[in-house]
Design a protein around this motif. Structure first.
Motif, PDB file in Angstrom:
ATOM      1  N   LYS A   1       5.534   6.210  -3.591  1.00  0.00           N
ATOM      2  CA  LYS A   1       4.140   5.149  -3.428  1.00  0.00           C
ATOM      3  C   LYS A   1       4.502   3.593  -2.789  1.00  0.00           C
ATOM      4  CE  LYS A   1      -0.276   4.533  -4.356  1.00  0.00           C
ATOM      5  NZ  LYS A   1      -1.726   4.847  -4.668  1.00  0.00           N
ATOM      6  N   TYR A   2       4.843   3.285  -3.884  1.00  0.00           N
ATOM      7  CA  TYR A   2       4.767   1.264  -4.170  1.00  0.00           C
ATOM      8  C   TYR A   2       6.131   1.123  -3.701  1.00  0.00           C
ATOM      9  CZ  TYR A   2       0.434   2.042  -6.540  1.00  0.00           C
ATOM     10  OH  TYR A   2      -1.068   1.518  -6.833  1.00  0.00           O
TER      11      TYR A   2
ATOM     12  N   ALA B  36      -5.911  -8.945  -2.305  1.00  0.00           N
ATOM     13  CA  ALA B  36      -7.838  -9.322  -2.219  1.00  0.00           C
ATOM     14  C   ALA B  36      -8.329  -9.862  -3.550  1.00  0.00           C
ATOM     15  CB  ALA B  36      -8.493  -8.065  -2.233  1.00  0.00           C
ATOM     16  N   GLY B  37      -9.011 -10.667  -3.842  1.00  0.00           N
ATOM     17  CA  GLY B  37      -9.593 -11.830  -4.897  1.00  0.00           C
ATOM     18  C   GLY B  37      -8.830 -12.023  -6.071  1.00  0.00           C
ATOM     19  N   SER B  38      -8.346 -12.265  -7.026  1.00  0.00           N
ATOM     20  CA  SER B  38      -7.782 -11.926  -8.262  1.00  0.00           C
ATOM     21  C   SER B  38      -7.311 -11.332  -8.843  1.00  0.00           C
ATOM     22  CB  SER B  38      -8.452 -13.164  -9.000  1.00  0.00           C
ATOM     23  OG  SER B  38      -9.517 -12.381 -10.191  1.00  0.00           O
ATOM     24  N   GLY B  39      -6.853  -9.606  -8.259  1.00  0.00           N
ATOM     25  CA  GLY B  39      -6.262  -8.534  -9.202  1.00  0.00           C
ATOM     26  C   GLY B  39      -5.322  -8.966  -9.375  1.00  0.00           C
ATOM     27  N   ILE B  40      -4.103  -7.639 -10.339  1.00  0.00           N
ATOM     28  CA  ILE B  40      -3.013  -7.911  -9.871  1.00  0.00           C
ATOM     29  C   ILE B  40      -2.274  -6.505 -10.295  1.00  0.00           C
ATOM     30  CG2 ILE B  40      -3.050 -10.205 -11.956  1.00  0.00           C
ATOM     31  CD1 ILE B  40      -2.646  -8.389 -14.189  1.00  0.00           C
TER      32      ILE B  40
ATOM     33  N   GLU C   7       3.948   1.396   0.374  1.00  0.00           N
ATOM     34  CA  GLU C   7       2.095   2.514   0.838  1.00  0.00           C
ATOM     35  C   GLU C   7       1.196   2.945   0.418  1.00  0.00           C
ATOM     36  OE1 GLU C   7       3.947   6.619   1.457  1.00  0.00           O
ATOM     37  OE2 GLU C   7       5.258   5.825   2.937  1.00  0.00           O
ATOM     38  N   GLY C   8       1.018   1.480  -0.125  1.00  0.00           N
ATOM     39  CA  GLY C   8      -1.136   1.116  -1.426  1.00  0.00           C
ATOM     40  C   GLY C   8      -1.610   0.970  -0.268  1.00  0.00           C
ATOM     41  N   THR C   9      -2.910   1.189  -0.389  1.00  0.00           N
ATOM     42  CA  THR C   9      -4.253   1.112  -0.036  1.00  0.00           C
ATOM     43  C   THR C   9      -4.222  -0.403  -0.144  1.00  0.00           C
ATOM     44  OG1 THR C   9      -5.364   1.830  -1.044  1.00  0.00           O
ATOM     45  CG2 THR C   9      -4.531   3.275   0.414  1.00  0.00           C
TER      46      THR C   9
END
Length: 256
Positions: A195-196, A131-135, A200-202
């Motif tokens: 989790k990662y 989503a978007g430009s996040g890293i 299982e991250g959101t």
């Protein structure tokens, strides 16, 4: 084999004051049997810089698991794409690796990364924030010796620049520390890695390396040449500013 509890570890490291390669990464990796890492960026040059530690980790029967972002140098990208599909190349891989000098290890860091993947000593998963430009910008490391565990968290990536050039800091937590929050922090860091690793991250999607290659997620980052000479850290100064001022004021009045 040296155990983690036997090491004289600081509670935090600052690359302006500490030689983080030789005072932290090499000894803890040498004592480890498992190295789990979350990092925004990774380069095979980082393996070369801590090569003595990596060789000891593998001699201990250890492995490395890495979740990182999807930018790599051209050479690393090519090695990842070929190594991810390769089968075991040598039953004597660890012995041959141990015979390499530090200089040879540095010269062959790309090939060594590919061989580690092929021999199932290094497993890499690619994290993407769709989503978007996040890293993906998590920076946590977890090292275990089979009995005890340490974790570290801070600004440092798994790259040559981070280890040798940048000004970085990170805190260290020990599973065996009595009282305080160290043991709980180690458990939380282990849980975050799991989790990662399990995707299982959101808001973050994690792919196996073959999946990431198939989806063409791997991107080319700037290939920066690093000279393998760590800067000389400034010695730690345990005096407070007011103490230094008092000493300065006292010196002219002092008698021999």
């Amino acid at each position: 084999m040296t155990k983690l509890q036997e090491l004289d570890l600081e509670i935090e490291y600052d690359s302006e004051e500490d030689d983080v390669v030789n005072s932290f990464f090499v000894p803890v990796l040498s004592a480890g049997t498992s190295y789990k890492r979350l990092a925004g960026y990774f380069s095979s040059q980082a393996l070369a810089i801590v090569g003595r530690g990596i060789k000891e980790l593998l001699k201990n029967g250890g492995t490395m698991q890495l979740v990182c972002g999807h930018q790599f140098t051209q050479k690393d990208k090519e090695a990842l794409e070929s190594g991810s599909e390769a089968k075991d190349l040598s039953t004597d891989f660890i012995n041959k690796l141990d015979e390499l000098s530090d200089d040879d290890f540095r010269k062959q860091h790309v090939q060594i990364m590919g061989l580690m993947i092929a021999n199932k000593k290094l497993e890499i998963k690619i994290a993407d924030v769709p989503a978007g430009s996040g890293i993906f910008h998590q920076k946590i490391g977890i090292i275990s010796d089979g009995s005890d565990t340490i974790s570290f968290v801070g600004s440092i990536n798994e790259t040559a620049n981070a280890l040798l050039e940048n000004t970085e800091n990170f805190d260290v937590h020990k599973s065996w520390t009595q009282g305080g929050t160290d043991a709980e922090r180690v458990r939380r860091h282990e849980g975050r890695f799991d989790k990662y690793w399990a995707d299982e991250g959101t808001s973050t999607k994690v792919y196996s390396l073959p999946e990431a290659i198939k989806k063409k997620l791997l991107q080319i980052a700037k290939d920066v040449e690093i000279k393998y000479q760590a800067r000389q850290p400034t010695p730690r100064n345990d005096l407070w500013e007011h103490q230094e001022e008092a000493i300065t004021a006292w010196k002219p009045c002092a008698t021999t």
